[in-house]
Design a protein around this motif. Structure first.
Motif, mmCIF file in Angstrom:
data_model
loop_
_atom_site.group_PDB
_atom_site.id
_atom_site.type_symbol
_atom_site.label_atom_id
_atom_site.label_comp_id
_atom_site.label_asym_id
_atom_site.label_seq_id
_atom_site.Cartn_x
_atom_site.Cartn_y
_atom_site.Cartn_z
ATOM 1 N N VAL A 340 33.299 12.874 -9.702
ATOM 2 C CA VAL A 340 32.256 11.919 -10.066
ATOM 3 C C VAL A 340 31.105 11.961 -9.064
ATOM 4 N N THR A 344 27.404 13.328 -10.149
ATOM 5 C CA THR A 344 26.277 12.398 -10.060
ATOM 6 C C THR A 344 25.209 12.934 -9.124
ATOM 7 N N TRP A 398 29.858 14.181 -19.957
ATOM 8 C CA TRP A 398 30.434 13.715 -18.684
ATOM 9 C C TRP A 398 31.958 13.830 -18.710
ATOM 10 N N LEU A 402 34.821 16.513 -16.636
ATOM 11 C CA LEU A 402 36.037 16.070 -15.942
ATOM 12 C C LEU A 402 37.281 16.743 -16.518
#
Length: 556
Positions: A340, A344, A398, A402
């Motif tokens: 994350v 970001t 997103w 992951l």
């Protein structure tokens, strides 16, 4: 009413044109600022363009090599050095600022004799080669590279110095950025009937320095970005009732265009389906729209991935074997925290090969603001369901990053393929959500805030460029003049030409702010005049004619 009869609309169009010009010029600034090949996988992207430009075909994944011209170009660009702003200097690696720029006359020219690598026999493993020798881009479809090869031929630079070719290809990617602010503004006007929110949305990418940096480099993500914007805009039309077959066909073609570029476009499929499911109108027409869009997407680009599955047994083959050192996984929380944070940070501003890192406070603040405004748009904004549909795209991308990163981590202990540019197909959705969140927060006051937002966008873009200039060119204890001379020495442009590019960008940025101020004044005057003209009839008929939401100022 014509535009000439509506001063607010005329002012809006001028402001939108200048904001779009500013977005594009900031991309041009990044194209001339970033040192050669100092963007993710840029040497391999250029190499694949050259291979198609010189008839080298599209080898199977893992069987494409980097050609001699690109090997020479990387050496002449001092790519094996560390730039001064790197977050961690590597032991034994020379400094970029310690290498004198290669003179223009000494830079190699790409020709038919050196553009292509020797072909690899089919089925030959390239695992034993150095990673820099392998061009992994043939794991993707060839559309971007074929179009870029055509650009080289059209501009007469298929046979030219490598730095000139690089700049031409970078500017081609900047041109692909140009429709994004226009489509974002159009989507917001479709959802909110708000000129002010549309201008805010158009400026969104200026708040994300990584967009200018990546779109000012050579990468297939540029075509994914514009196709994602097209998909999102057309999905907004569908979600608000546009069920025409022509719109469905265009939407499917946009998805297919993305699919013939990179697998990221597959994450748009749920968005298209959701748009039709939630659209107002007869169920039969919505179902027909899904079929038309799906058929067009399959015909244009979906067939590539279906072929991979049938012929190769996998959706996307591996272009280059992983060469990471085996490690032990450190648990789920470590994985989530690292992924994350990396995703970001690299969305907002990991420059170069992700080695120039913006401060944590900057990207976390930006992420919180964007997330909060997008959430507010879904909860309180206009066209809430349609906004939620659009935001499915960045959310799906997103989650996809992951999920894709987890298998390698759980098996080998290392994390790979985590880069914020993989979310760029969702830029229009994020810009729309942010603008509509501000619209919900400020209401009609947003009109007065437009000049401040435009100014802040310009300052943010300039700060990102300044951060890149320092990180790429200014060594410890060196002056700005030293760094500027180094930049000019490495660039294919002259010093005066670089100054001209920067000056034009500053002038257009200032003009965009002035145009935003004039828009705010024109919108206020238009609202005041409309209120005055209806004041007397409203008093007479107040008892029988209530005010409705449809009568609100379209520029609010």
């Amino acid at each position: 009413m014509t535009v000439r009869d509506d001063p607010a609309e005329a002012a809006y169009r001028r402001a939108l044109a200048l904001i779009t010009a500013l977005v594009t010029l900031v991309g041009v600034c990044w194209a001339v600022l970033t040192p050669a090949f100092r963007a993710p996988d840029e040497p391999q992207h250029v190499n694949s363009v050259l291979r198609l430009a010189y008839g080298g075909g599209w080898p199977a994944a893992g069987e494409a090599l980097v050609g001699p011209a690109m090997d020479e170009a990387r050496d002449q660009a001092a790519l094996t050095t560390d730039v001064p702003g790197r977050h961690l200097d590597r032991e034994g690696v020379p400094a970029f600022v310690a290498v004198p720029p290669t003179r223009d006359v000494d830079r190699g020219t790409v020709t038919r004799d050196n553009a292509l690598a020797d072909p690899v026999p089919p089925g030959t493993s390239t695992r034993g080669l150095e990673p820099e020798a392998v061009d992994q881009m043939t794991q993707h479809p060839p559309l971007y590279y074929a179009v870029a090869a055509g650009v080289l031929h059209l501009t007469g630079t298929a046979e030219a110095r490598w730095d000139v070719q690089l700049l031409v290809l970078r500017l081609f990617d900047v041109a692909l950025l140009l429709p994004v602010p226009l489509l974002t503004a159009a989507a917001v006007r479709r959802l909110a009937r708000s000129r002010a929110a549309a201008l805010v949305a158009a400026s969104f990418t200026l708040f994300v320095p990584q967009v200018g940096h990546i779109m000012g480099s050579v990468t297939n993500d540029a075509l994914v970005t514009v196709s994602g914007a097209m998909i999102t805009y057309l999905s907004a039309r569908v979600a608000t009732g546009d069920l025409r077959p022509r719109t469905a066909a265009l939407l499917g073609a946009a998805v297919g265009l993305g699919l013939l570029t990179k697998v990221m476009a597959a994450f748009a499929v749920p968005v298209v389906v959701a748009a039709y499911l939630l659209a107002p109108g007869p169920r039969a027409r919505r179902g027909a729209g899904v079929l038309i869009a799906g058929g067009a997407a399959l015909a244009v680009g979906g067939w590539w991935w279906l072929r991979n599955l049938l012929v190769l047994g996998t959706v996307q083959p591996v272009g280059i074997p992983d060469r990471f050192v085996e490690d032990e996984p450190h648990g789920l929380w470590y994985f989530v925290r690292v992924v994350v944070t990396s995703l970001t940070r690299s969305f907002f501003g990991n420059l170069g090969w992700l080695e120039l890192r913006v401060p944590d406070a900057v990207f976390w603040t930006a992420a919180v603001v964007v997330a909060a405004l997008c959430g507010l748009a879904v909860v309180r904004g206009p066209a809430r369901r349609a906004t939620a549909v659009l935001l499915l795209l960045p959310a799906a991308l997103w989650c996809g990053v992951l999920v894709n990163a987890w298998p390698d981590y759980s098996a080998h202990g290392w994390i790979s393929a985590v880069q914020g540019r993989y979310l760029f197909a969702g830029l229009l959705a994020l810009g729309t959500g942010t603008a509509l969140g501000l619209h919900a927060l400020l209401g009609t006051r947003l009109r007065s805030a437009v000049p401040w937002v435009t100014g802040a966008a310009g300052v943010t873009a300039a700060s990102g460029l300044g951060f890149g200039f320092w990180g790429f060119y200014q060594g410890p204890g060196q002056s700005v003049a030293d760094a500027a001379a180094r930049w000019a020495g490495w660039s294919p442009l002259t010093g005066p030409q670089l100054v001209l590019v920067g000056s034009v960008t500053v002038v257009v940025g200032a003009a965009a702010v002035v145009a935003s101020v004039r828009f705010a004044r024109a919108a206020l005057s238009s609202r005041t005049a409309r209120s005055a003209s209806t004041a007397e009839p409203t008093m007479v008929a107040a008892a029988s004619t209530p005010t409705t939401a449809a009568g609100r100022d379209a520029s609010a």
